[in-house]
Design a protein around this motif. Structure first.
Motif, short mmCIF file in Angstrom:
data_model
loop_
_atom_site.label_atom_id
_atom_site.label_comp_id
_atom_site.label_asym_id
_atom_site.label_seq_id
_atom_site.Cartn_x
_atom_site.Cartn_y
_atom_site.Cartn_z
N GLU A 464 0.82 -1.21 0.00
CA GLU A 464 0.00 0.00 0.00
C GLU A 464 0.86 1.26 0.00
O GLU A 464 0.53 2.25 -0.66
N ALA A 469 -0.67 -1.87 -4.32
CA ALA A 469 -2.01 -2.41 -4.05
C ALA A 469 -3.10 -1.40 -4.36
O ALA A 469 -4.27 -1.78 -4.51
N ASN A 470 -2.76 -0.13 -4.42
CA ASN A 470 -3.69 0.93 -4.79
C ASN A 470 -4.97 0.92 -3.93
O ASN A 470 -6.06 1.12 -4.42
N ALA A 472 -6.42 -1.55 -2.41
CA ALA A 472 -7.24 -2.78 -2.41
C ALA A 472 -7.20 -3.50 -1.07
O ALA A 472 -8.22 -4.02 -0.61
N SER A 475 -9.03 -1.43 1.77
CA SER A 475 -10.49 -1.39 1.67
C SER A 475 -11.15 -2.73 1.94
O SER A 475 -12.37 -2.80 2.09
N ALA A 476 -10.38 -3.81 2.01
CA ALA A 476 -10.96 -5.13 2.26
C ALA A 476 -11.34 -5.27 3.73
O ALA A 476 -10.83 -4.56 4.59
N LYS A 481 -8.28 -9.47 4.37
CA LYS A 481 -7.05 -8.77 4.02
C LYS A 481 -5.90 -9.72 3.67
O LYS A 481 -5.09 -9.43 2.78
N VAL A 484 -6.47 -10.89 0.05
CA VAL A 484 -6.24 -9.78 -0.89
C VAL A 484 -4.75 -9.49 -1.01
O VAL A 484 -4.24 -9.24 -2.11
N GLU A 488 -2.36 -9.64 -4.40
CA GLU A 488 -1.50 -8.56 -4.89
C GLU A 488 -0.04 -9.00 -5.01
O GLU A 488 0.75 -8.35 -5.69
#
Length: 609
Positions: A464, A469-470, A472, A475-476, A481, A484, A488
């Motif tokens: 991040e 990860a932009n 992603a 926000s999970a 997490k 996700v 990534e």
């Protein structure tokens, strides 16, 4: 002067026939009545149960937040003194000739799996990422949330929650039980730890109450652990299969649905009951060894494909930072800030708008920018300098809210878990010295937890931080997490294989935690007897399933784990006080036994002359 022998004549009446043969009817019936009452309340009046538990939980936090923080810090200091003290640290649990029952590998595997396995899977990425955006240093305005400067403080508090304090809560209970069981030959049950203080009183109602409180705390602590684990299990199944009915896809972030959680719970608890009836020597031992092997494989995946250099720099820097701030982290407790106190700290031109300003200024999960953007009407027209002063005026409440929501929640979780983990540690630690027990169960697993959090969580933060990860992972949901982050980091068949392995690892950690909890509850019911009938393991497995299921149902679709969290914090408070008494009791026992040993040695020397 002669010293009276210690009180060891602990009598726990057990039924000689019938369904409760070998069990204390008083403990079993009272414990089951409390749990069945909770189940019926949550099932028949779910909204009322959820609301009352939430309200009572917050009232207790406002009153006992400082108590929770300070007493857990005291547990760490207490154990450090015992380990350092030469005559105490060398004492062997079971006598000088006792040998450990399990190898160091199996001992550590079972300890690790029972103590923090599920928590580490769920929060390995979620904890550092969440604290990166909100921790006391960020709340004070010293660093900006989600910045490079906030990384160290995020891991400082991650280490706080999963380090020495967590394991100290387990070991206070475990060491007390092991000492009386293996040194004085007393039953391996909670009331034994208080015999130096209360003596024969523990043979009656007082002893029953203590054991019942331990059972209630254990059930609620295990429930929270299984609740988080089942949520991650369902997230993992969704990542592998894409099955939609197990997820709530209408929320801002996909989260496990109530139906999905209940289905996952039934699968896991069914396997846990099967494992429990096989006993510690087989089911728990083999599953724990498998857990450790799979954990090392997952760690290796992150070492190879993750941000290992960033993680190691973070590990070392944060460990030093954690140690340097250890005293303040252990005893720096916050009290709630009243409306009057907040208003008195405001600039004069902001006082008329105190009611409108307070919610945003005291929000522990917000930010200064969020506070300003959320203002309406005339309050929004206040100058930037005034608004800055207003936000500063609310810092005490923000710090209290954060500490109560994070640190105190964890302390209550570990304390509620401590009858279970402590008794389990005592069960597997005969033949260890007190120093070995403390260092092996506090220092060693803490360092492993730090490395685990740094490698998995550090990779997520780095992805991040560098923009890979932009957003992603941030926000999970917390339980998604990890998956996700893997998405990534790797892709293709390798991602599928590692995700499946993670789901299996979560499953085995859950089964290990649940079946160990079932075994421990039955040990307490039977007055310390470790060989109990399988029918009672099945009954308590079903009761545990019902408690978790109904609390999930009561909390509703949006926050299915909240009712469990609230019930656990409430249930942990009485046992926290019992643990404080355990420390006093153990000091008295060690001192008096030391005097007796010196007396015997002196008498032996005189006889030899």
């Amino acid at each position: 002067m002669s010293i009276k022998p210690p009180f060891t004549d602990l009598e726990i009446n057990r039924s000689s026939k019938g369904f409760y043969e070998g069990h204390s009817i008083e403990i079993a019936v009272l414990s089951k009545s409390i749990m069945i009452g909770l189940v019926l309340w949550a099932l028949i009046w779910p909204a009322n149960a959820s609301g009352v538990l939430g309200s009572l939980n917050w009232q207790l936090l406002e009153t006992f937040n400082s108590f929770y923080v300070i007493i857990v810090g005291a547990f760490v200091v207490f154990l450090a003194v015992l380990a350092i003290w030469p005559s105490v640290g060398k004492l062997r649990l079971g006598g000088d000739g006792a040998a450990p029952e399990f190898s160091n590998f199996s001992w550590f595997s079972m300890m690790f799996g029972a103590g923090l396995g599920v928590g580490l899977m769920v929060f390995a990425t979620a904890e550092p990422l969440s604290l990166w955006g909100s921790n006391p240093v960020v709340l004070s305005g010293a660093v900006e949330a989600n910045s490079e400067e906030a990384v160290r403080s995020a891991f400082r508090y991650t280490y706080l929650h999963y380090g020495f304090h967590a394991w100290a809560a387990y070991v206070v209970t475990g060491l007390s039980l092991a000492y009386y069981a293996y040194t004085r030959g007393m039953p391996l049950t909670i009331r034994s730890a208080l015999t130096p203080l209360f003596g024969r009183l523990l043979n009656g109602f007082v002893g029953h109450v203590i054991d019942v409180l331990a059972v209630v705390a254990t059930i609620l602590g295990v429930s929270v652990t299984i609740g988080f684990g089942v949520s991650q299990f369902v997230d993992g199944l969704y990542a592998i299969t894409g099955v939609q009915w197990i997820m709530n896809l209408n929320a801002d972030v996909p989260t496990p649905s109530t139906v999905g959680l209940l289905a996952g719970l039934c699968v896991i608890m069914g396997l846990s009951i099967l494992s429990a009836v096989s006993g510690v020597g087989r089911g728990v031992k083999y599953l724990s060894n498998l857990n450790l092997v799979l954990s090392l494989i997952l760690l290796l995946v992150f070492v190879i494909f993750g941000s290992f250099a960033f993680a190691m720099n973070t590990y070392i820097a944060s460990l030093v930072d954690y140690v340097m701030n250890f005293w303040n982290l252990s005893f720096g407790a916050y009290s709630p800030q009243s409306v009057a106190e907040f208003t008195a700290a405001l600039p004069a031109d902001a006082v008329p708008y105190a009611e409108a300003l307070r919610p945003g200024a005291t929000n522990a999960w917000g930010s200064f920018d969020g506070f300003v953007s959320g203002l309406e009407t005339d309050a929004a027209a206040l100058s930037e300098a005034t608004l800055t002063a207003v936000y500063a005026a609310g810092e005490q409440q923000r710090q209290f809210g954060w500490q109560a929501g994070w640190t105190t929640f964890y302390w209550a979780w570990w304390i509620a878990f401590s009858p279970f983990v402590g008794l389990f540690l005592a069960r597997i630690s005969k033949g260890r010295t007190i120093r070995e027990f403390i260092l092996g169960c506090v220092l060693a697993p803490s360092l492993v937890c730090f490395a685990w959090m740094a490698i998995l969580g550090g990779t997520a933060v780095d992805l991040e931080l560098t923009g890979g990860a932009n957003g992603a992972i941030l926000s999970a949901s917390n339980t998604a997490k990890l998956f996700v982050t893997l998405g990534e980091m790797i892709n293709g068949p390798l991602l599928t294989g590692v995700t499946v392995m993670c789901v299996v690892l979560v499953l085995t950690f859950l089964v290990t935690s649940a079946d160990s909890g079932i075994l421990v509850m039955n040990t307490i019911m039977s007055g310390g007897d470790q060989e109990v009938g399988n029918k009672h393991k099945i009954v308590w497995g079903l009761i545990l399933t019902a408690v978790i299921g109904t609390l999930i149902f009561a909390a509703g679709e949006n926050k299915p784990l909240d009712a469990m969290r609230n019930a656990m914090i409430i249930g942990a408070l009485p046992f926290t006080m019992i643990m404080g008494l355990m420390c006093v009791s153990l000091v008295k026992a060690l001192y008096r036994d030391g005097m007796r040993n010196k007396r015997h040695e002196a008498e032996g020397a005189l006889a030899g002359e």
